[in-house]
Design a protein around this motif. Structure first.
Motif, short mmCIF file in Angstrom:
data_model
loop_
_atom_site.label_atom_id
_atom_site.label_comp_id
_atom_site.label_asym_id
_atom_site.label_seq_id
_atom_site.Cartn_x
_atom_site.Cartn_y
_atom_site.Cartn_z
N SER A 139 59.78 44.37 59.51
CA SER A 139 59.93 44.24 60.96
C SER A 139 58.83 43.34 61.51
CB SER A 139 59.82 45.61 61.63
OG SER A 139 59.80 45.44 63.03
N ASP B 213 58.48 43.10 64.71
CA ASP B 213 58.13 43.74 65.99
C ASP B 213 57.38 45.04 65.73
OD1 ASP B 213 59.60 41.80 67.42
OD2 ASP B 213 61.45 42.89 66.99
N SER B 214 56.64 45.49 66.75
CA SER B 214 56.09 46.85 66.70
C SER B 214 57.27 47.82 66.80
CB SER B 214 55.13 47.09 67.86
OG SER B 214 54.01 46.24 67.70
N ARG C 33 58.56 51.89 67.53
CA ARG C 33 58.25 53.23 68.02
C ARG C 33 59.41 54.16 67.76
NH1 ARG C 33 54.20 54.81 71.23
NH2 ARG C 33 52.56 53.24 71.28
N ILE D 243 54.06 55.55 67.75
CA ILE D 243 54.06 54.27 67.03
C ILE D 243 54.26 54.55 65.53
CG2 ILE D 243 51.54 54.20 66.71
CD1 ILE D 243 53.52 51.08 67.62
N ASP E 138 54.05 52.77 61.58
CA ASP E 138 53.41 51.66 60.87
C ASP E 138 54.49 50.66 60.47
OD1 ASP E 138 52.20 49.89 59.19
OD2 ASP E 138 51.40 51.40 57.79
N ARG E 139 54.51 49.51 61.13
CA ARG E 139 55.62 48.59 60.87
C ARG E 139 55.60 48.02 59.44
NH1 ARG E 139 54.40 43.50 64.80
NH2 ARG E 139 52.60 42.66 63.72
#
Length: 229
Positions: free
Chosen positions: A136, A138-139, A141, A150, A152-153
């Motif tokens: 990913s 992106d961040s 959630r 959140i 951990d991407r």
């Protein structure tokens, strides 16, 4: 070499595309979207059999594409079921005999490469499953009961297709009862108790769901003659 079967699932009706024509039939560089993923599988392996899963009312349109561009003897067209699970399940009931590597691919992910197909084939031959996925950018959630948190991407993977399996894994897995959580083949195989092998996918292997995706896809194909009829 092991038999190869590509199950190209194009059963959607394209509601998000805001057109009357399902997105798999929209024209891109004067060819229907569906043409591209079919051609890539045939370019990868000339002995691949292609099973096309289409909405009932568009089977004729699928037949026209095949007759217009390909050798029809390599194809079977079948009507989609109530969900993707049912479409795959119905078709798997028809498979008899010799072992095969089975690719299950979204017809609207049509910018896939020969390279990715071959990587999936080799990995499935070796470990029974091969699911392409990318990190990913992106961040991420996750929504939880009282808010969100959140994730951990670096531990997140976005799943793509072709989800690829040895027939001796995929066929028995589809004998279990349907559950709503079965959004793709990997979840079915996992529910059956088998391990999923993730391999590196491709950033451009995007799913075309909106008009903007179509313009981006056309840019990736290197042409600017989009036709939305």
């Amino acid at each position: 070499s092991t038999k190869k079967i590509a199950l190209i699932v194009a059963g959607g009706n394209g509601s998000r595309m805001k057109t009357d024509i399902p997105k798999q039939f929209l024209l891109l560089k004067n060819k229907p979207v569906l043409y591209y993923s079919i051609k890539t599988f045939l370019d990868a392996y000339d002995d691949v059999e292609i099973i096309l899963v289409l909405p009932d009312e568009h089977i004729g349109k699928g037949q026209e594409i095949i007759d217009g561009y390909f050798d029809a003897s390599k194809f079977i067209i079948t009507a989609g079921g109530r969900t993707r699970y049912h479409s795959v399940h119905n078709w798997l009931l028809l498979i008899k005999g010799e072992e095969a590597i089975i690719f299950v691919h979204d017809g609207v992910r049509f910018i896939l490469t020969v390279d990715l197909i071959k990587k999936c084939y080799e990995a499935a031959l070796e470990s029974g499953t091969a699911i392409p996925a990318i990190s990913s950018r992106d961040s991420v959630r996750m929504i939880i009961n009282n808010g969100n948190k959140i994730l951990d991407r670096n531990k997140i993977r976005l799943i793509q297709t072709p989800q690829t399996f040895h027939s001796k894994i995929l066929l028995p897995a589809y004998s279990i009862d349907y559950k709503d959580k079965f959004t793709d083949e990997a979840t079915v195989v996992e529910a059956f108790g088998l391990k999923i092998n993730i391999i590196e996918g491709e950033t451009n292997n995007i799913k075309i769901t909106t008009p903007a995706d179509l313009f981006f896809a056309e840019f990736l194909l290197g042409n600017n003659s989009i036709t939305i009829q």
